[in-house]
Design a protein around this motif. Structure first.
Motif, mmCIF file in Angstrom:
data_model
loop_
_atom_site.group_PDB
_atom_site.id
_atom_site.type_symbol
_atom_site.label_atom_id
_atom_site.label_comp_id
_atom_site.label_asym_id
_atom_site.label_seq_id
_atom_site.Cartn_x
_atom_site.Cartn_y
_atom_site.Cartn_z
ATOM 1 N N VAL A 59 0.829 -1.203 0.000
ATOM 2 C CA VAL A 59 0.000 0.000 0.000
ATOM 3 C C VAL A 59 0.867 1.259 0.000
ATOM 4 O O VAL A 59 0.648 2.172 -0.802
ATOM 5 C CB VAL A 59 -0.978 -0.016 1.207
ATOM 6 C CG1 VAL A 59 -1.690 1.317 1.352
ATOM 7 C CG2 VAL A 59 -2.006 -1.142 1.045
ATOM 8 N N HIS A 79 -3.868 -2.757 -9.711
ATOM 9 C CA HIS A 79 -4.350 -3.903 -8.945
ATOM 10 C C HIS A 79 -3.476 -4.104 -7.711
ATOM 11 O O HIS A 79 -2.256 -4.092 -7.816
ATOM 12 C CB HIS A 79 -4.264 -5.186 -9.785
ATOM 13 C CG HIS A 79 -5.203 -5.236 -10.942
ATOM 14 N ND1 HIS A 79 -5.800 -6.410 -11.341
ATOM 15 C CD2 HIS A 79 -5.659 -4.267 -11.778
ATOM 16 C CE1 HIS A 79 -6.589 -6.154 -12.389
ATOM 17 N NE2 HIS A 79 -6.507 -4.880 -12.672
ATOM 18 N N MET A 80 -4.114 -4.348 -6.568
ATOM 19 C CA MET A 80 -3.391 -4.758 -5.370
ATOM 20 C C MET A 80 -3.231 -6.275 -5.439
ATOM 21 O O MET A 80 -4.228 -7.005 -5.483
ATOM 22 C CB MET A 80 -4.194 -4.358 -4.121
ATOM 23 C CG MET A 80 -3.621 -4.890 -2.823
ATOM 24 S SD MET A 80 -1.902 -4.359 -2.584
ATOM 25 C CE MET A 80 -1.657 -4.827 -0.870
ATOM 26 N N LEU A 84 -2.956 -8.145 2.131
ATOM 27 C CA LEU A 84 -3.535 -6.895 2.621
ATOM 28 C C LEU A 84 -3.929 -7.036 4.089
ATOM 29 O O LEU A 84 -4.702 -7.915 4.453
ATOM 30 C CB LEU A 84 -4.756 -6.527 1.759
ATOM 31 C CG LEU A 84 -5.468 -5.213 2.073
ATOM 32 C CD1 LEU A 84 -4.525 -4.028 1.976
ATOM 33 C CD2 LEU A 84 -6.659 -5.024 1.143
ATOM 34 N N ALA A 92 -6.519 1.048 0.874
ATOM 35 C CA ALA A 92 -6.557 0.184 -0.310
ATOM 36 C C ALA A 92 -7.806 0.457 -1.149
ATOM 37 O O ALA A 92 -7.735 0.506 -2.376
ATOM 38 C CB ALA A 92 -6.497 -1.285 0.104
ATOM 39 N N PHE A 96 -6.888 1.502 -5.046
ATOM 40 C CA PHE A 96 -6.822 0.478 -6.087
ATOM 41 C C PHE A 96 -8.130 0.316 -6.866
ATOM 42 O O PHE A 96 -9.208 0.523 -6.324
ATOM 43 C CB PHE A 96 -6.425 -0.869 -5.478
ATOM 44 C CG PHE A 96 -5.057 -0.854 -4.848
ATOM 45 C CD1 PHE A 96 -3.919 -0.795 -5.651
ATOM 46 C CD2 PHE A 96 -4.903 -0.863 -3.473
ATOM 47 C CE1 PHE A 96 -2.647 -0.758 -5.081
ATOM 48 C CE2 PHE A 96 -3.635 -0.824 -2.897
ATOM 49 C CZ PHE A 96 -2.509 -0.776 -3.704
ATOM 50 N N ILE A 99 -8.720 -5.270 -6.124
ATOM 51 C CA ILE A 99 -7.974 -5.886 -5.030
ATOM 52 C C ILE A 99 -8.048 -7.393 -5.257
ATOM 53 O O ILE A 99 -9.135 -7.978 -5.215
ATOM 54 C CB ILE A 99 -8.533 -5.463 -3.653
ATOM 55 C CG1 ILE A 99 -8.296 -3.955 -3.450
ATOM 56 C CG2 ILE A 99 -7.886 -6.274 -2.519
ATOM 57 C CD1 ILE A 99 -8.911 -3.360 -2.191
ATOM 58 N N GLU A 100 -6.888 -7.997 -5.554
ATOM 59 C CA GLU A 100 -6.859 -9.416 -5.959
ATOM 60 C C GLU A 100 -6.676 -10.362 -4.776
ATOM 61 O O GLU A 100 -6.686 -11.570 -4.954
ATOM 62 C CB GLU A 100 -5.721 -9.647 -6.973
ATOM 63 C CG GLU A 100 -5.879 -8.886 -8.281
ATOM 64 C CD GLU A 100 -5.095 -9.505 -9.436
ATOM 65 O OE1 GLU A 100 -4.582 -10.648 -9.294
ATOM 66 O OE2 GLU A 100 -4.993 -8.845 -10.489
ATOM 67 N N THR A 101 -6.479 -9.804 -3.581
ATOM 68 C CA THR A 101 -6.048 -10.644 -2.457
ATOM 69 C C THR A 101 -7.067 -10.682 -1.321
ATOM 70 O O THR A 101 -6.715 -10.724 -0.157
ATOM 71 C CB THR A 101 -4.679 -10.154 -1.939
ATOM 72 O OG1 THR A 101 -4.726 -8.719 -1.783
ATOM 73 C CG2 THR A 101 -3.576 -10.499 -2.923
ATOM 74 N N LEU A 111 -13.248 -4.455 4.388
ATOM 75 C CA LEU A 111 -13.374 -3.897 3.038
ATOM 76 C C LEU A 111 -14.819 -3.484 2.771
ATOM 77 O O LEU A 111 -15.072 -2.434 2.188
ATOM 78 C CB LEU A 111 -12.890 -4.914 1.998
ATOM 79 C CG LEU A 111 -11.370 -5.134 1.947
ATOM 80 C CD1 LEU A 111 -11.025 -6.360 1.110
ATOM 81 C CD2 LEU A 111 -10.643 -3.902 1.401
ATOM 82 N N PHE A 128 -13.180 -6.974 -6.812
ATOM 83 C CA PHE A 128 -12.385 -7.898 -6.003
ATOM 84 C C PHE A 128 -12.172 -9.250 -6.666
ATOM 85 O O PHE A 128 -13.031 -9.739 -7.391
ATOM 86 C CB PHE A 128 -13.075 -8.117 -4.649
ATOM 87 C CG PHE A 128 -13.150 -6.864 -3.819
ATOM 88 C CD1 PHE A 128 -12.095 -6.508 -3.004
ATOM 89 C CD2 PHE A 128 -14.250 -6.017 -3.909
ATOM 90 C CE1 PHE A 128 -12.135 -5.324 -2.261
ATOM 91 C CE2 PHE A 128 -14.299 -4.834 -3.177
ATOM 92 C CZ PHE A 128 -13.246 -4.493 -2.351
#
Ligand SMILES: *Cc1c(COP(=O)(O)O)cnc(C)c1O
Length: 225
Positions: A59, A79-80, A84, A92, A96, A99-101, A111, A128
């Motif tokens: 971040v 993209h993250m 996280l 975040a 972003f 968020i891939e995680t 979130l 996401f």
């Protein structure tokens, strides 16, 4: 830096070749250029060469670079892709596009709270991906494959998050293909359109196995210091 631009072209060709070999339509694979740890000066030429989707792992690192880069390239998508922490959820969500995680209920809850706040304020919110720990490695983030369906459903129904896909990082010491196949199966079973898998060492294999997004860092930017 000019090197990064020529390596970018090579990676693009390799993706196109792998897609063609798998009889997949041109343009069905998005390249996520992983710029973690590289400074603005290294990223800018890659943007200037037309690349628009980038991946970041931290971040703070992303925060120091992307507000400035986005001012110059408003259509850049970030993209993250790193782990996280829940206490970074607010930053975040603000920073972003994807968020891939997303990988655990406590993070989903945080979130969801920040997404609700952002929506109420009328600002754009990220989409996401759920990270799946296909190798069940204890040190790695991600839900276990057998828990993925229930977690995806909870993210959508209980937390109201827009889950568009799944991502995985296969174990470093195993052939990646079975992990890629498993992730594609999980995506199909859950009606998800995005499958994020494949890094510098194995992205052609990932394309062959159904990746819609490959995350390539060192093959474009060079070795990280
Ligand atoms: C660093 C990283 C990548 C890119 O790795 P390379 O081997 O440099 O291509 C892809 N995905 C994730 C989750 C990463 O952390």
């Amino acid at each position: 830096m000019t090197n990064a631009v020529s390596r970018l072209a090579n990676v693009r060709s390799a993706i196109a070749a792998a897609a063609a070999a798998a009889k997949r339509p041109e343009g069905s694979v998005t390249l996520v250029a992983v710029s973690k740890t590289f400074p603005i000066e290294a990223i800018e030429p890659v943007l200037a060469a037309g690349q628009r989707v980038f991946g970041e792992n931290y971040v703070q690192d992303a925060k120091g670079k992307w507000p400035e880069l986005r001012a110059r390239y408003p259509d850049a998508e970030v993209h993250m892709i790193g782990p996280l922490q829940s206490n970074k959820a607010k930053e975040a969500v603000a920073l972003f596009d994807v968020i891939e995680t997303l990988d655990r209920p406590s993070l989903a809850k945080e979130l969801a709270k920040e997404v609700a706040r952002a929506k109420a304020a009328g600002v754009r919110v990220p989409r996401f991906l759920v990270q799946v720990n296909t190798g069940a490695e204890p040190q790695k983030g991600g839900v276990l494959p057998e828990a993925a369906d229930a977690f995806i459903r909870a993210c959508r129904e209980e937390h109201g998050l827009t889950v568009e896909g799944v991502m995985c990082i296969p174990p470093a010491d195993e052939p990646p293909a079975p992990h890629f196949a498993l992730l594609t199966t999980i995506a199909r079973r859950n009606g998800l359109k995005i499958v994020s898998m494949g890094m510098s060492a194995d992205y052609p294999t990932a394309v062959a196995m159904g990746a819609t997004h490959v995350r390539v860092g060192s093959a474009i930017f060079g070795a990280r210091g």
